[in-house]
Design a protein around this motif. Structure first.
Motif, short mmCIF file in Angstrom:
data_model
loop_
_atom_site.label_atom_id
_atom_site.label_comp_id
_atom_site.label_asym_id
_atom_site.label_seq_id
_atom_site.Cartn_x
_atom_site.Cartn_y
_atom_site.Cartn_z
N LEU A 495 0.94 -1.23 0.05
CA LEU A 495 -0.02 0.05 0.03
C LEU A 495 0.79 1.23 0.04
O LEU A 495 0.61 2.27 -0.71
CB LEU A 495 -1.03 0.17 1.10
CG LEU A 495 -1.85 1.16 1.43
CD1 LEU A 495 -2.81 1.41 0.14
CD2 LEU A 495 -2.54 1.24 2.63
N PHE A 496 1.84 1.11 0.68
CA PHE A 496 2.68 2.52 0.97
C PHE A 496 3.40 2.62 -0.54
O PHE A 496 3.27 3.65 -0.97
CB PHE A 496 3.69 2.32 2.13
CG PHE A 496 4.92 3.49 1.96
CD1 PHE A 496 4.49 4.61 2.50
CD2 PHE A 496 6.13 3.18 1.71
CE1 PHE A 496 5.38 5.74 2.50
CE2 PHE A 496 7.12 4.13 1.83
CZ PHE A 496 6.48 5.51 2.35
N ARG A 497 3.87 1.52 -0.96
CA ARG A 497 4.71 1.85 -2.34
C ARG A 497 3.95 2.15 -3.26
O ARG A 497 4.28 3.04 -4.20
CB ARG A 497 5.58 0.44 -2.28
CG ARG A 497 6.98 0.35 -1.75
CD ARG A 497 7.79 -0.78 -2.43
NE ARG A 497 7.03 -1.98 -2.26
CZ ARG A 497 7.36 -2.95 -1.52
NH1 ARG A 497 8.45 -2.71 -0.49
NH2 ARG A 497 7.04 -4.14 -1.60
N GLY A 498 2.87 1.61 -3.55
CA GLY A 498 1.89 1.72 -4.34
C GLY A 498 1.42 3.23 -4.44
O GLY A 498 1.39 3.99 -5.62
N VAL A 499 0.99 3.65 -3.39
CA VAL A 499 0.42 5.30 -3.30
C VAL A 499 1.65 6.10 -3.24
O VAL A 499 1.44 7.08 -4.23
CB VAL A 499 -0.19 5.22 -1.76
CG1 VAL A 499 -0.81 6.87 -1.67
CG2 VAL A 499 -1.40 4.13 -1.81
N PHE A 500 2.76 5.82 -2.82
CA PHE A 500 3.70 6.89 -2.98
C PHE A 500 4.31 6.95 -4.20
O PHE A 500 4.34 7.97 -4.93
CB PHE A 500 4.92 6.27 -1.92
CG PHE A 500 6.23 7.25 -2.00
CD1 PHE A 500 6.12 8.53 -1.49
CD2 PHE A 500 7.32 6.89 -2.97
CE1 PHE A 500 7.26 9.37 -1.44
CE2 PHE A 500 8.43 7.59 -2.71
CZ PHE A 500 8.46 9.02 -2.09
N HIS A 501 4.53 5.79 -4.89
CA HIS A 501 5.09 5.84 -6.49
C HIS A 501 3.99 6.24 -7.08
O HIS A 501 4.26 7.00 -8.34
CB HIS A 501 5.57 4.70 -6.82
CG HIS A 501 6.99 4.25 -6.20
ND1 HIS A 501 7.96 5.04 -5.84
CD2 HIS A 501 7.22 3.26 -5.80
CE1 HIS A 501 8.99 4.42 -5.45
NE2 HIS A 501 8.30 3.21 -5.16
N GLY A 502 2.71 6.22 -7.10
CA GLY A 502 1.60 6.58 -7.71
C GLY A 502 1.68 8.06 -7.88
O GLY A 502 1.29 8.77 -8.93
N TRP A 503 1.45 8.72 -6.72
CA TRP A 503 1.38 10.16 -6.48
C TRP A 503 2.52 11.12 -6.91
O TRP A 503 2.51 12.12 -7.33
CB TRP A 503 1.22 10.58 -5.04
CG TRP A 503 -0.44 10.17 -4.75
CD1 TRP A 503 -1.04 9.16 -4.53
CD2 TRP A 503 -1.19 11.35 -4.50
NE1 TRP A 503 -2.49 9.24 -4.31
CE2 TRP A 503 -2.74 10.62 -4.59
CE3 TRP A 503 -1.25 12.58 -4.79
CZ2 TRP A 503 -3.83 11.52 -4.38
CZ3 TRP A 503 -2.52 13.41 -4.59
CH2 TRP A 503 -3.72 12.68 -4.32
N ALA A 530 4.95 -1.82 -8.22
CA ALA A 530 4.26 -1.39 -7.08
C ALA A 530 3.03 -1.29 -7.30
O ALA A 530 1.97 -1.72 -6.55
CB ALA A 530 4.93 -0.38 -6.25
N VAL A 531 2.43 -0.50 -8.23
CA VAL A 531 1.18 -0.20 -8.54
C VAL A 531 0.27 -1.45 -8.89
O VAL A 531 -0.67 -1.91 -8.58
CB VAL A 531 0.90 0.76 -9.73
CG1 VAL A 531 -0.47 0.87 -10.41
CG2 VAL A 531 1.11 2.24 -9.40
#
Length: 744
Positions: A495-503, A530-531
């Motif tokens: 969750l952290f990686r996906g959101v961080f790299h997404g934003w 990650a996404v």
């Protein structure tokens, strides 16, 4: 504390998991257990370890393998006439068959101790690739015995006695094998086959022995009409309980000589105007001794597992090699033709619309070659990455379709007139065959790549499903109690990686060192790894078993996983080649195109997600800005196309392995025209400055009379004009063949 957690948390959750998570059938479990996970697991971890991929190095052929490519393979290509095979004889001539047998082309993968060549998967792939640039028919004929077939199954599962007898005969072509799996009722869904055998006693060589009475109907069997040994798959039953209490024993595979009483070999199919041998066969009350089962009686009911294991490797070599050969040939010949063919006194390769298509062809060849090399390198190490080889088969054959379609468009009339000089037409006809065999692409992409890949590659999910299905409830509860905390921690990190790299659109994702101008693309692949991992988690949690039935969602997520793999291989190839600046246009075009496809598929998943709230939530979490990577610019497309429109080391490296054709062949003619036109470009410019724009013998003579060019330049220009005239010509015939309806 642990017992309380089990009682009040894990036990209730176990009931939910049983209800929500997808169940796994026996055939699905065997398919998942076949082969192994590899880089696909890294991509679905959310944080791929690039050192695992980059440290592998490129595939390398040994001296013997290289000599075979430069010797017998080259000689084979020289003696093959694809027009004669495909449109006149509809068969490979006997002298070519003899050559294939003599040089052990049917024993490429069979070890030397059994009389085979004992070559690596990389050598196998290079051999098939080169042959396929000369003749699809001969390529298929060499490919099949060395791919999914009796040879590979014997090596993996046969008894020593079976290996000792059959492998030398397969290696020298004494026996021609085929594999009979597909039936009218069961294609991709082999578990639905109705071909049936029953355990019984019967007579064999004058003695009463234990065996099976089998009835079957098979079709689409490549090499079937000429095979001497049949690898036969059927469902085995034991109604008399001779072997035990179980009646339905499962799919079983046996080796059956085609002259066994009761076997009927049908007449040929004609697959999409291809001339490789393919046809149906039937068995009526055929008695098969138990010792003919591959691996003997111990392998009763293990046929599906054996087949999936063989496919785990074979899918990554056979059809991808054919596709690679076709894509490389399309790149080399289309670039040459676009350079020598003029419209409005301008090479058609200089028109922007054509350049975009040329760039796409070049990028397809670059990506496929990269993925092909990486996959066969993994196979060289003994890996059997089942999901990755499915990715290769589905994407390589689909990409070939696009490359050949683009090549046909650019060649125009040159490519749609049949004849010996048409080097694209037969490849064009072969594409539907490649796309539908070894698992139809539509089903492979929607059911296997993501449907199985998401479960196989997940660090905990498959174990959780198996724990939930464990008939021993206490043991299953204990397993699940151990797994759930690990899975929960994995979800938090995901969750952290996906959101961080997404934003942050991947700006802060990591990249390996020493990767030249490719660092930004490593960061984007880390971002979308990650996404995809986060989207997979949310999809499984919210849809559970329903995800298996939402094939379009699985299809799109499978395409994301496929692109991540293909682009990873492209970066690896660029790294292995030393990050050459000359190849940057290819890399940029391919990476932008693939990343754009990833974004399109993800946005379509969010838009069509069966739980609309979660679809919009996922978009908000991982792609709040929408598209952030656009396809290659027109400038990048032009740079990419130019690599095919002039001689260069990049062009040679990209199309390495294409047979150049015999003197006077279509491929040779267009290449010679290309060389002569490029060599005389400066002299041609002198004519244009003097107002002479059309290249012909007459215009060259006019330029000479006007002192625009020298005698030497005039001679070279006349040779170039003659070469171009030969290159743009098409074949013509006096009459049509009486039987085939094709030129005779």
């Amino acid at each position: 504390m642990g017992e309380l957690r089990k009682k009040f948390f894990t036990a209730p959750l176990l009931k939910t998991i049983k209800r929500v998570l997808p169940s796994i059938s026996a055939t699905e479990r065997e398919a998942m257990e076949a082969g192994e996970v590899w880089w696909d697991a890294q991509l679905l971890s959310g944080k791929p370890d690039w050192n695992q991929l980059l440290d592998m190095g490129p595939p390398e052929l040994n001296a013997e393998e290289r000599a075979f490519l430069e010797g017998p393979v080259e000689e084979l290509c020289h003696m093959v006439n694809d027009w004669q095979i495909s449109f006149v004889d509809h068969n490979i001539p006997e002298h070519v068959w003899d050559f294939l047998r003599k040089h052990r082309f049917f024993g490429i993968i069979i070890p030397k101790k059994y009389g085979g060549l004992g070559f690596s998967p990389s050598a196998h792939a290079e051999i098939v690739t080169k042959i396929s640039t000369r003749s699809t028919c001969v390529g298929v004929t060499v490919m099949v015995p060395n791919s999914l077939g009796p040879g590979e199954l014997l090596l993996s599962h046969g008894t020593q006695a079976q290996r000792d007898y059959y492998l030398p005969r397969l290696a020298d072509g004494t026996d021609i094998p085929c594999f009979a799996l597909t039936s009218p009722q069961a294609g991709s869904d082999a578990a639905s086959m109705v071909d049936r055998g029953e355990v019984c006693y019967g007579e064999h060589e004058g003695e009463k022995v234990l065996g099976m009475r089998v009835n079957w109907h098979k079709r689409y069997i490549t090499l079937g009409p000429i095979a001497t040994i049949l690898g036969l798959a059927f469902k085995l039953y034991d109604p008399q309980h001779i072997l035990g209490d179980k009646e339905a024993l499962g799919i079983t595979v046996a080796l059956v000589p085609t002259d066994t009483p009761g076997i009927t070999i049908g007449q040929r199919h004609l697959p999409a105007m291809q001339s490789f041998q393919n046809g149906p066969n039937w068995g009526k009350d055929v008695f098969i001794p138990m010792e003919w089962i591959i691996g003997g009686k111990e392998n009763v009911g293990k046929g599906w597992e054996m087949l999936m294991s063989a496919l785990a490797a074979g899918r990554g070599i056979s059809l991808p090699s054919l596709s690679m050969g076709g894509a490389k040939m399309a790149a080399r010949t289309t670039g040459a033709y676009a350079r020598v063919r003029e419209q409005f006194n301008v090479p058609v390769g200089r028109f922007e619309g054509v350049q975009r298509r040329l760039a796409e062809i070049a990028a397809i060849a670059f990506v496929l070659d990269s993925a092909h090399k990486t996959t066969t390198r993994a196979l060289d190490e003994g890996r059997k990455p089942a999901v990755i080889t499915a990715i290769m088969k589905a994407n390589a054959t689909s990409a070939l379709r696009q490359a050949i379609n683009d090549a046909m468009d650019i060649h125009a009339g040159k490519a749609i007139m049949d004849g010996p000089s048409n080097y694209l037409g037969n490849v064009y006809r072969a594409i539907p065959v490649a796309i539908t065999v070894e698992g139809a692409n539509l089903l492979t992409r929607s059911l296997m790549i993501f449907g199985q890949g998401a479960i196989r590659c997940h660090p905990y999910l498959l174990d959780e499903i198996l724990a939930a299905e464990n008939p021993d409830t206490k043991a299953g509860l204990d397993q699940l109690d151990t797994l759930l905390p690990k899975h929960f921690w994995f979800q938090l990190k995901t969750l952290f990686r996906g959101v961080f790299h997404g934003w942050t659109v991947g700006l802060f994702a990591s990249s390996p060192r020493n990767v030249g101008g490719a660092a930004k693309y490593y960061r984007q692949l880390n971002r979308y790894s990650a996404v995809l991992t986060l989207v997979t988690e949310i999809s499984l949690m919210t849809l559970g078993g329903e995800l298996k039935r939402k094939e379009l969602i699985s299809y799109r997520l499978g395409d994301v996983l496929s692109q991540l793999y293909l682009l990873s291989c492209t970066l690896k190839r660029f790294y292995d080649d030393g990050n050459p600046k000359d190849d940057l246009p290819l890399l940029e075009f391919a990476m932008r195109d693939g990343l754009h496809k990833i974004e399109i598929n993800l946005l379509e998943v969010f838009q069509n997600f069966p739980r609309p709230f979660f679809g919009q939530l996922m978009r908000f979490l991982v792609m709040p800005w929408g598209h952030s990577v656009h396809t290659a610019s027109d400038r990048q497309a032009r740079a990419c196309a130019e690599l095919l429109l002039a001689p260069s080391t990049t062009r040679d490296r990209l199309t390495c392995g294409v047979y150049p054709g015999n003197p006077g062949d279509g491929v040779d003619i267009v290449e010679q025209a290309f060389v002569k036109v490029c060599a005389t470009e400066q002299a041609r410019d002198k004519l244009k400055k003097g107002g002479i724009r059309v290249l012909s013998r007459e215009s060259v003579e006019e330029g000479l009379q006007c002192n625009l060019i020298s005698d030497e330049e005039a001679c070279a220009l006349k040779e170039a004009a003659d070469a171009v005239d030969r290159a743009i010509q098409v074949d013509h015939f006096e009459h049509l063949g009486e039987h085939s309806g094709r030129p005779g």
